[in-house]
Structure formats: C-alpha cells, structure tokens
Enzyme design. Sequence first.
Site: not given
Length: 769
Positions: A553, A482, A479
């Site tokens: 998400d 960024e 995950d």
Amino acid sequence: MDWDSDRRRFLRAAGATGLAAGLAGCTSFSDPPGAGSITGRPPSVTYDIGDYRVLWDDPDESGDGTPALRVTHPGTGTTLLRSIRGENVLAAARATLDVTERRGTFELDETTETAFVDQRVRAVTPGTAAVGDPFPSGVETVTLSGLLTADDGEPVDYELAFAALPDGHCGLSASVGGEADRLRLRYRTPADERVYGFGEQFSHVDLKGHEVPIVTQEQGIGRGRPIVTQVVNAAAPGAGGGPFSTYAPMPYALSDAGYGLCLENASYSVFDLRRRREASARVYADRLRARLFPAPTLAAGVERFTAYAGRMPPLPEWLNRGAVVDLQGGTEKVREVWAELRARDTPLAGVWLQDWVGARETSFGSQLWWNWELDEATYPGWDDLVADLHDAGVGVLGYVNPYLADVSGKSGVDRNLFREAREADYLVTESGSDEPYMLTITDFDVGILDLSNDDARAWFRAVMRENVLDKGFDGWMADFGEGLPFEADLDDAEADSYHNHYPVEWAALNRQVVEAASEDGSGGDRRLGRPTFFTRAGFTRSPGESTLFWTGDQLVSWDDHDGLGTVVPALLSSGLSGVSLNHPDAGGYTSIVRSGVGVSRSREELLRWLELSAFTPVYRTHEGNQPGENAQIYDDDGTYDAFARFAKVYAALASYREELMQVAANRGLPLVRPLAMHYPGDDIAAGRDDQFLLGRDVLVAPVTERNVRDPFVYLPDGEWRHLWSGEVRQGRGWRRVLARLGEPPVFLRVGSDIAAALPDRLRSLDVLE
C-alpha cells in the site's frame, strides 16, 4: 523550485544515492551486547565436510597470538564466515523483548539482563549427525564447543556446529546451556561490500551501514515523510512506520563479496551491518540455525538461496496477456468502463473487483465487508457479468484475507463467517482466554484465523472453494497476514515464533486452494484456466508458496519514503530475495484527504506509475482507498488512451516475460533485476536503485519525480537502443534522455532478440510509428 527533487536528481546523477540514504538512515554506532573475546588452545585443524572447509587457527600457530575461525568453499575460493581475530563469533544473552502492537505495526524493545560474550573454545570435533541432532542424520559435521562467560564470571556451555547439508548448503547450528534466550553470530566482512536481500525493503537496496530488524508488519503510512508520518502517528501511534518496516522481511543477507547467509529461525531477529568490517545477526531463540552458501555472482546467490526458499511458478497464460483493471462500484460501472476499454482495443487480462463482498465507508476511506461472500446488491446479474467477461477472454479477480469481521449489521448476509469461526474455535485468542483476539482495522475489529489449527484451515479452504472458486473467480488478492500479535494464543504454535511464519502459511493455504482447483472441477467451467493469487506479506519460505506478490500500500505521492520512489527499491530487494514475480498497485493505494486537503494522486503521477508498471510482471491498477480524491484511468479520453497505450506495451512483452518466468521457475532469478546482477564490475551500475532491468535486455529508468522531462540515465556497457526514437546510445556512462509523458526512458540491449522484435510488435499495435 522543488529543491528536494533537484537534490535527489543531482545525487542520483552523481551515483551518490546509496551514500546519502545510508547517512540518513544510520543509528548509533555504540557497541551492542555481543562484542567480546575468543580464547582457546585446541591445535590448528582443517576439516572438509562435503563441499565446505572449516578451519580453526591455534593462537600460537597463527603468528599473532589470537585464534580465529573460518568456513570456506574451496570450489569457488570463497570465505563464507570468518571470525574477527581475537573476538567472539558467538555470544548469548538473557534478554527480554517487549512488543507493542498497534493496528498491524509492532514496536519491539530489547533489554539485556546478562550478556555472555567471552567465548572459550575447548574442542573442535568432526563427526556425523545422528537422529535427534539439528542436522539430517548421516551428514558430516564439525563442532566447536566450550564456554561463554558473562562479565560477572557466570558461564554457560555452548556448541557451534557446521554441517554439509544434502541440498549443497553449509548448515550452522548454535545452542547454549543455561537460560539464555538470545543468540548472536558475529563475523568479519570486507569494508567495501554491498549487502542485498532481507526480503522486500522500500528504503534501501544495499543495506550495508544499517541495522535491519526482521519482523513482518504493516509498512506504515509515510515511513518518515515529514508531516504525513507525524499526522498518522498522532492518530494511530506507530502506524507511520519507518525506513525498515515491511510486509515481507527475510533474515537473509546476500553479499557481493561472494557469500550468502540465511537464518532458518522464524523468531524476531536483527542484522547489524552498521560497521564497515563486521556484521552480526541476533535472534530471540534458544538455538540459532542458519545456512551459508557461496555466491560468486548475485545470480548464483539467488539461485542457491531459492533452492531453500522455494521458487515461483510461471503465471497462467490468461494473466500474462494484458492489463488487470481495478474497478469498484458494481455491475453497471464495470460494464461501462469495460466498453470504453474495448473501444480502444485495450489488451485486458482481467478486472479486479475487490468490492465483490460489498464496501463500507470508514474514517480511512472505502473499505470492504470482510465476510467473503458475494454482495448481490452491489453486483446484480453476477453470473451474466462473469460469463460475458469470460467469453471475451477477460478474467475476474477478487479479494480475500485471513481476518473475519462480525457482519451482524450488514443486510443480505447468508453466513456470518466470524460467528462460525468463533463457535468452532478457529480464531486466534487472547492470551490465557477463550475470547478471540480482536485486531483493530481503522474503525472496526476483526478476528484472526488460526492457521496453526488444521481444522480451521480445512474450514477456510472450503469457504474459498464455495464462495470464491464456485463464483467463477480466476484469481484474488490474498491480503494481510502480517498482523498476528506476539502475545496471542494459538492452537498449535507459540505466537512469538509463529508471527513471522504466519504469512507463509497464509500463502500456503491459498496455494492449496489453487492447486486443488482443476479446470473441470468445481466451478472449473466458469474460469479461464488455472487460478492465481497475489500476496503482500511474506517471510523466508514465501517464494515456495505464493504465486505472485505485490508491493503493498504505497502512498499516492512522488516521495521516496513511501511513494512512487519506493517501488523500484522494493522490486529489486524482493527480487534478490527470491520473490521473482512482484508488481505494484499502478497508481499507489493510500491517500489522506480531509476537507479537500492532503495527499492525493495527480494525473501526472498516475501516468508515470502506469509507465513503470507496464515493465513489471503484472500490470494492475488500483483506485485507492479514496477513489473520488484520486486521478483514475477512466477520468477522460486522455487517461483511457494512456492506459491503453501501456497495456499494449505490456502485451507486446508477453513472450519475453514467458521466457523470464521459466527462468524464474527453474533458477529463482527475478524478472525485475538490478543492474548489478549483469554488470557486477561497474560500481555506478551496482549503486542504482532507481533503474532496473527487465530480464537482461530491457533497461527501464522510470520517472518518479514531478515535472521531470529530461532525466539523466545511466547506461552500462554495450550499445542500447532507445525504445521510442530508435536512436542507439553507447554505454558506459550517463546520458540525458527526453522523457515526455508516455515515453519513459526505456532502452533495449542491441543484439538481443527483444531489441529486434519489440519495436515491430509495438508498430503493429500502433504504439510506435
């Protein structure tokens, strides 16, 4: 009456979605710094460099008194770059970029101090690249040189060079003297072109008419959806996102006019496609580097682009044979749900236990302890659970990210990885300080692993081998990636230019762990086979490093700002950008419920999301950040049965996906494809961003709106067999299709192998009568 849904259905049926979205997303059409003249008196010349041709037109010989530059590919008859006659192709500026970071989102404000926009060409010179040049030594080059001048007359030298690169691309390098820190490339475009690419985009597939910022960041919550975005921004300014906020952007444009353009720069850049007959790309760097290549078809363009960006290998066999179920809550719950799935003969590839590290409640919902070691209180009897799942051919997947939280307050901890990394100087630090840069994640702060530090990478690879692979995991979600702040300090890189590249290095680290893990190596006897991982953040070279993507998400809603309606655009845009293997969280992830009020996942929405996901590379569910507020596959017999039904559909497509994954590995073509890839002459097909093809032969028009049971579906040329009824429909045209829950609009191309084989496979699994 749901007016917005009815309006969207009408626009889609009329083929007007792209226009409506484009008008909604347009910003000011005022001229940006960069427009200016081009002058020069070098004689008209034509130079061939490899497969490419560079042409300079002298103004006296051009017939209209203005010079122009063109780069073509004679083999395909394609013009790759053409200046706007009489106007500059290159501009520069002294400019500042102010960046504000808010929980993984970034607000970037540009201020131009001096713009050098009037271009004078003094010479056009052929040559051969030497050591130290921006191109590989020995390749053929053509260089334009001269001056760029500001309004006040201040000049700077420039060079604009083209080269025939060894991989078949046309290289472009632009540099200026002085202290310019932003460069802009401007070029003429056809008025009616469609422009794809730009990585994973959630709001638009065709980006013509928009200005597209290239910065990896959180996609945002709401992304412009009324009320939700405002509420999120009130709590965390900027966290609501917008139409172009994305985890995985790429400075790459693929035009249906036959050309592709990709910047090699990792620094912040912006593509301005707002004008009908011109485009530009500006980048915050002292040298602009790019690649041009012909794209006579979209497939050919993707193939050429991925020769540079990299290609994704086929998924391991164990992951392709069934569904992956997200379960949280511990050993007992996993065994209970697994028993119900077995009772229904549900094809199961794996269970995804993201809370293997233990969960904690925050203001956002259920979140994890980011320390990357097994929480034995949550999963007692771990070894037996893993062994039993593996004996049944079911993989075990976990969760990891490159952030570390201080777990001093957590019981049962063997190692505090945050403290280890801090003491060893493995974390990104505050600018001008030795203190770790602490990134706020909802209610807690985390340190960021410094991936520019080789020792930090080696340490974290060892952590993953010991704490993940040796625990028997067959895969994991890798995950984040960024959130690197622009103003932080790194061991061996500048944060502002490393920010976009960070997720590539995060994927590369995971790839190194996977490739070092052999079946007979450490922990190998406890895994099903080659492990894999899936990422959400990315940049240009991510396809060559990641093994699988997921779309991130999404909101657990129907909307096309941030909900189910954004999944197909995300799959299509990323696929055209080289991300051949991508899939959503089936059900979405983000819900916002307070005191029983807010956005949560309904049963109908869950079922529609399951239908769509079964036709993507991986069929994986997610409980969401507030599991108790959302419909789940294990709610009752009906949801269990619906999940099992589409797990069987997914399993029945396994051999077809294997063929497509091999094509992806060899050519870079995505499994999920836009209709435009195979029907380029069909304007209606080219504009569809709510339907997709799985390969060439399976057409899917997922239902992404509430209470829809008879949508319009566009069928391109040919005969198409309706999967559920067997009825054959003739393309090219709109067809109204019955779409009951459990029977989304799916058509098989008559004459294809899958059209003949899939119905029989589904009958053998009791999906079809």
